[in-house]
Design an enzyme around this catalytic site. Structure first.
Site, PDB file in Angstrom:
ATOM      1  N   CYS A  34      47.990  -0.950 -20.862  1.00  0.00           N
ATOM      2  CA  CYS A  34      46.701  -0.302 -20.636  1.00  0.00           C
ATOM      3  C   CYS A  34      46.823   1.217 -20.645  1.00  0.00           C
ATOM      4  O   CYS A  34      45.817   1.914 -20.670  1.00  0.00           O
ATOM      5  CB  CYS A  34      46.101  -0.752 -19.310  1.00  0.00           C
ATOM      6  SG  CYS A  34      47.142  -0.353 -17.905  1.00  0.00           S
ATOM      7  N   CYS A  59      43.194   2.311 -13.465  1.00  0.00           N
ATOM      8  CA  CYS A  59      42.046   1.508 -13.077  1.00  0.00           C
ATOM      9  C   CYS A  59      41.906   1.472 -11.555  1.00  0.00           C
ATOM     10  O   CYS A  59      42.819   1.860 -10.814  1.00  0.00           O
ATOM     11  CB  CYS A  59      42.196   0.100 -13.618  1.00  0.00           C
ATOM     12  SG  CYS A  59      43.448  -0.841 -12.741  1.00  0.00           S
ATOM     13  N   CYS A 103      48.231  -4.878 -11.970  1.00  0.00           N
ATOM     14  CA  CYS A 103      48.004  -3.476 -11.584  1.00  0.00           C
ATOM     15  C   CYS A 103      48.771  -3.150 -10.306  1.00  0.00           C
ATOM     16  O   CYS A 103      49.243  -2.024 -10.132  1.00  0.00           O
ATOM     17  CB  CYS A 103      46.516  -3.209 -11.381  1.00  0.00           C
ATOM     18  SG  CYS A 103      45.486  -3.801 -12.731  1.00  0.00           S
TER      19      CYS A 103
HETATM   20 FE1  FES Z   1      46.093  -0.822 -16.130  1.00  0.00          FE
HETATM   21 FE2  FES Z   1      45.055  -1.845 -13.959  1.00  0.00          FE
HETATM   22  S1  FES Z   1      44.304  -2.040 -15.960  1.00  0.00           S
HETATM   23  S2  FES Z   1      46.888  -0.746 -14.163  1.00  0.00           S
END
Ligand code: FES
Length: 141
Positions: A34, A59, A103
């Site tokens: 991400c 996030c 995460c």
């Molecule tokens: Fe990347 Fe949560 S979506 S750390």
């Protein structure tokens, strides 16, 4: 997607945000999937986490996880801090949605890096880390 009150609280008012000048250890990690990044700074005194600050570009779950993790290890011994798992952090947050569990791994990984950075600076062997990639790889929904 449902987030607990605790997640929302730590997301809106994250604790221990910022940087430490002359830290004893720094850990920076990124999730390749991400692109989110987390950096953790620690001050150590008498083998305890005297102070901890973090910066997370990521996030909401990553921010809430780093905030909760920082609260959980502040004042703890290096060994106790090392043994904090992402699951314990997620539990303390009253759960994370399954697709967001990875995460919380960022926080565990960043803490481990900061502790090992501290150990190496002290002339100690770094502790063996887990293979976080398996955990990161999981879901990214
Ligand atoms: Fe990347 Fe949560 S979506 S750390």
């Amino acid at each position: 997607m449902q987030y607990s009150e605790t997640v929302m609280d730590h997301f809106r008012n994250p604790r221990n945000v910022g940087e430490i000048e002359n830290p004893d250890g720094v850990g920076e990690v990124g999730n390749p999937k991400c692109g989110d990044i987390m950096k953790i700074f620690i001050k150590v005194e008498d083998n305890r986490i005297k102070d901890i600050k973090f910066m997370t570009f990521g996030c909401g779950s990553a921010i809430a996880s780093s905030s909760m993790a920082s609260e959980m290890i502040k004042g703890k011994t290096i060994e106790e801090a090392w043994n904090l798992t992402n699951k314990a952090v997620a539990d303390a947050l009253e759960g994370l949605p399954p697709v967001k569990m990875h995460c919380s791994v960022l926080a565990e990984e960043a803490i481990h890096k900061a502790i090992n950075d501290y150990r190496v600076k002290q002339g100690l062997e770094p502790w063996e880390t887990k293979n976080y990639e398996d955990i990161h790889d999981h879901v990214h929904g």
